[in-house]
Every structure is written in C-alpha cells, then in structure tokens.
Design a protein around this motif. Structure first.
Motif, PDB file in Angstrom:
ATOM      1  N   ALA A   1      53.210  12.945  27.261  1.00 37.65           N
ATOM      2  CA  ALA A   1      53.533  11.850  28.177  1.00 37.65           C
ATOM      3  C   ALA A   1      52.830  11.953  29.525  1.00 37.65           C
ATOM      4  O   ALA A   1      52.341  10.950  30.057  1.00 37.65           O
ATOM      5  CB  ALA A   1      55.047  11.778  28.390  1.00 37.65           C
ATOM      6  N   VAL A   2      52.795  13.143  30.104  1.00 31.84           N
ATOM      7  CA  VAL A   2      52.295  13.288  31.470  1.00 31.84           C
ATOM      8  C   VAL A   2      50.855  12.797  31.644  1.00 31.84           C
ATOM      9  O   VAL A   2      50.564  12.094  32.618  1.00 31.84           O
ATOM     10  CB  VAL A   2      52.456  14.738  31.957  1.00 31.84           C
ATOM     11  CG1 VAL A   2      51.639  14.990  33.228  1.00 31.84           C
ATOM     12  CG2 VAL A   2      53.928  15.037  32.229  1.00 31.84           C
ATOM     13  N   PRO A   3      49.913  13.142  30.761  1.00 32.37           N
ATOM     14  CA  PRO A   3      48.546  12.633  30.968  1.00 32.37           C
ATOM     15  C   PRO A   3      48.468  11.110  31.018  1.00 32.37           C
ATOM     16  O   PRO A   3      47.736  10.541  31.833  1.00 32.37           O
ATOM     17  CB  PRO A   3      47.773  13.197  29.765  1.00 32.37           C
ATOM     18  CG  PRO A   3      48.530  14.418  29.379  1.00 32.37           C
ATOM     19  CD  PRO A   3      49.964  14.079  29.614  1.00 32.37           C
ATOM     20  N   ARG A   4      49.220  10.439  30.167  1.00 35.09           N
ATOM     21  CA  ARG A   4      49.246   8.973  30.176  1.00 35.09           C
ATOM     22  C   ARG A   4      49.876   8.449  31.468  1.00 35.09           C
ATOM     23  O   ARG A   4      49.420   7.463  32.050  1.00 35.09           O
ATOM     24  CB  ARG A   4      50.043   8.459  28.977  1.00 35.09           C
ATOM     25  CG  ARG A   4      49.480   8.847  27.624  1.00 35.09           C
ATOM     26  CD  ARG A   4      48.308   7.989  27.236  1.00 35.09           C
ATOM     27  NE  ARG A   4      47.902   8.212  25.859  1.00 35.09           N
ATOM     28  CZ  ARG A   4      46.860   7.629  25.286  1.00 35.09           C
ATOM     29  NH1 ARG A   4      46.126   6.785  25.977  1.00 35.09           N
ATOM     30  NH2 ARG A   4      46.550   7.892  24.028  1.00 35.09           N
ATOM     31  N   MET A   5      50.951   9.103  31.900  1.00 37.53           N
ATOM     32  CA  MET A   5      51.612   8.707  33.146  1.00 37.53           C
ATOM     33  C   MET A   5      50.673   8.828  34.340  1.00 37.53           C
ATOM     34  O   MET A   5      50.595   7.944  35.192  1.00 37.53           O
ATOM     35  CB  MET A   5      52.836   9.577  33.397  1.00 37.53           C
ATOM     36  CG  MET A   5      54.036   9.291  32.534  1.00 37.53           C
ATOM     37  SD  MET A   5      55.413  10.400  32.942  1.00 37.53           S
ATOM     38  CE  MET A   5      55.759   9.898  34.642  1.00 37.53           C
ATOM     39  N   MET A   6      49.981   9.952  34.409  1.00 36.62           N
ATOM     40  CA  MET A   6      49.087  10.199  35.534  1.00 36.62           C
ATOM     41  C   MET A   6      47.968   9.169  35.586  1.00 36.62           C
ATOM     42  O   MET A   6      47.602   8.663  36.654  1.00 36.62           O
ATOM     43  CB  MET A   6      48.505  11.610  35.448  1.00 36.62           C
ATOM     44  CG  MET A   6      49.541  12.719  35.537  1.00 36.62           C
ATOM     45  SD  MET A   6      50.318  12.815  37.169  1.00 36.62           S
ATOM     46  CE  MET A   6      48.965  13.530  38.101  1.00 36.62           C
ATOM     47  N   LYS A   7      47.426   8.832  34.424  1.00 38.00           N
ATOM     48  CA  LYS A   7      46.345   7.844  34.359  1.00 38.00           C
ATOM     49  C   LYS A   7      46.824   6.490  34.868  1.00 38.00           C
ATOM     50  O   LYS A   7      46.156   5.828  35.682  1.00 38.00           O
ATOM     51  CB  LYS A   7      45.835   7.731  32.926  1.00 38.00           C
ATOM     52  CG  LYS A   7      44.680   6.747  32.767  1.00 38.00           C
ATOM     53  CD  LYS A   7      44.184   6.715  31.326  1.00 38.00           C
ATOM     54  CE  LYS A   7      43.037   5.732  31.165  1.00 38.00           C
ATOM     55  NZ  LYS A   7      42.548   5.689  29.750  1.00 38.00           N
ATOM     56  N   LEU A   8      48.008   6.051  34.396  1.00 36.97           N
ATOM     57  CA  LEU A   8      48.539   4.770  34.843  1.00 36.97           C
ATOM     58  C   LEU A   8      48.936   4.825  36.313  1.00 36.97           C
ATOM     59  O   LEU A   8      48.689   3.868  37.063  1.00 36.97           O
ATOM     60  CB  LEU A   8      49.750   4.375  33.996  1.00 36.97           C
ATOM     61  CG  LEU A   8      50.427   3.047  34.376  1.00 36.97           C
ATOM     62  CD1 LEU A   8      49.449   1.885  34.225  1.00 36.97           C
ATOM     63  CD2 LEU A   8      51.674   2.823  33.535  1.00 36.97           C
ATOM     64  N   GLY A   9      49.536   5.933  36.736  1.00 38.00           N
ATOM     65  CA  GLY A   9      49.954   6.062  38.129  1.00 38.00           C
ATOM     66  C   GLY A   9      48.790   5.948  39.098  1.00 38.00           C
ATOM     67  O   GLY A   9      48.914   5.328  40.164  1.00 38.00           O
TER      68      GLY A   9
END
Length: 280
Positions: free
Chosen positions: A105-113
C-alpha cells in the motif's frame, strides 16, 4: 498508547545453543537476530531493535539498512519503524498478513500523495473504530495534522468508516451497526451532520467513495475509497483537505477518480501477491 516491543523466543534458543568450533560469522548472526526481532513485533525503531538484540544502536541501524537493501525489511514513511516485507516468507513464517501495508500500500500512497499534495490516510476497521495504519501527512505541504499513525477514529463520523460500512457485505454491515448501537445509542448511529445514516451509505455507494463534509473535524473534509481483498474491503484510502481551500464538489471532480484508481491498484497488487504465494 506507546507500544512496548516484545523480546523474542529466539533469545532463549540462542543462549542455550552450542557455538560451532569454527566460530559464528558475527555479522550474519546479528543480522538474523535483527530480522527475527522485527518479525516478533509489528514495527520497531532502531533503538528498540538495539535493546532487544543487545547491540549498539549504530550497528542496529546499519544492519537494518542492509536488510532493507536485500528486501527483507522496509521502513515506514511516517515513522522511523521497520517492518518485515513479503520477502521474509522465503525464510520463515514470520511474515504477517498485515504487513501488506508497508510493502503493497505505501508505495502507491506515496505516489498519489506527491501528485495531489493533500494528505492521505490508510485506515482499517478494528473493534468498532477506524485505525490509521499509514499516512502521508509528513510529506504533504497542506497537512494540518501530524502524528496520525496509530490514532483511532470514529466509524460513523469519518469518510473511511462510512466507506467500510457501505461496501462490506450486507450481513457484516448489519452486525457492525448493531454493535455501534449498543455502544453509542440509536440516535448517535442514525443521525449525523451530513444526514441520516441510510442517506450517507446510499450516497457513498453512488459516489464510489465514503465522504465527510461536516462534523468531526470542522476544518477539513474527506473522501475515502475501499481497498479489497477478494470480495470484501480490508482497508480504505482517505484523502483529507482543508474545507475553506477546496469545495466538496470540486474535490470530487479533481481527485475522486485518482483515489479510486489507486485503491484499485492496491487491491490488484494484493491479489497478485496472494496468487504468487498460493503457487509456492
């Protein structure tokens, strides 16, 4: 509440074992001890690892970075805590299902953030509350809150809680609502600043995201998209923004599709990982 790290059973085994006459490779031994300590706890800081393993903090940090480079541990972006990755499954059963948060989850979150700039929270339902598992508040230039990881939020007053309720199977939803009635009373369950609960859940299903416009936190609004494992949501990805800076309808127009797409990508990643593990 501050969590106390647990000492691991491997310490007793280590003390009882006989060291080979050829001598142990000390750095390898310490590296495995560090990995075992991480596996025994849901996130440890370098200082906690050092205490459990009995090594200096600089040594612990160096070994953690080495394990990270090998793909066995990962450090969360919002706290200096290290967790095991899916790669640990190749060594032992120490990997827990919940560790998908850090690696998937975190890599996707960071990209969107980084793209939308508004902060994101990853929340999961636990004991009639929504627990914040990860957050991008620390990288958002627009965040008005800090130290969010670990906080628990009300189900009915948050976009993530409403998304979870709207998209779980009907029987599970009924059970959760009944449990909330016992804890909060019927009025607190049925009526909210954003409207009656039935309207909120119907509107959430229509929009594809949970929402919060009024109540709970007067400064902010939020929308939240479900993340699925199989046919049921296991988490929700929530975007939070300052209400005076962005109207609700404009936030939907600008960011809803990207939020839903990112949540769907995390769901797809989880399905892929599950498929790979079933083939092993």
């Amino acid at each position: 509440m501050q969590r106390s790290p647990r000492d691991c059973p491997y310490r007793e085994h280590q003390e009882a074992s006989t060291i080979s006459t050829f001598g142990a490779v000390r750095s390898l031994q310490r590296g495995l001890e560090v990995l075992q300590a991480i596996n025994c706890n849901n996130g440890l800081r370098a200082a906690e690892v050092a205490r459990i393993v009995g090594i200096p903090r600089p040594t612990a940090y160096r070994l953690l970075e080495t394990l990270e480079g090998l793909g066995f541990v990962v450090r969360g972006p919002s706290e200096d805590a290290w967790r095991p990755t899916l790669q640990t499954k190749s060594l032992s059963s120490g990997f827990r299902d919940e560790d998908w948060v850090a690696q998937v989850a975190v890599p996707r979150m960071m990209k969107l953030g980084r793209k939308i700039l508004w902060p994101l929270d990853l929340v999961t339902f636990h004991d009639y509350r929504m627990a914040i598992r990860e957050s991008t508040h620390n990288i958002s230039p627009f965040s008005v809150d800090h130290g969010m990881v670990g906080r628990e939020l009300p189900v009915l007053e948050t976009a993530g809680g409403r998304a979870h309720l709207a998209f779980v199977p009907d029987q599970e939803r009924a059970q959760i609502i009944e449990g909330l009635r016992e804890r909060l009373g019927s009025d607190a369950v049925d009526f909210h600043d954003d409207g009656p609960l039935d309207y909120i859940l119907a509107r959430t299903s229509e929009l594809g995201v949970g929402f919060r416009i009024k109540g709970f936190n007067a400064r902010t609004m939020s929308i939240s998209a479900p993340i699925y494992s199989g046919e049921r949501p296991i988490a929700c990805l929530t975007m939070i923004w300052i209400g005076t800076a962005l109207k609700f309808d404009e936030a939907l127009r600008l960011h809803r599709d990207a939020l839903i797409s990112t949540a769907a990508s995390i769901s797809d990643d989880l399905a892929r990982v599950a498929a790979e593990q079933s083939e092993e």
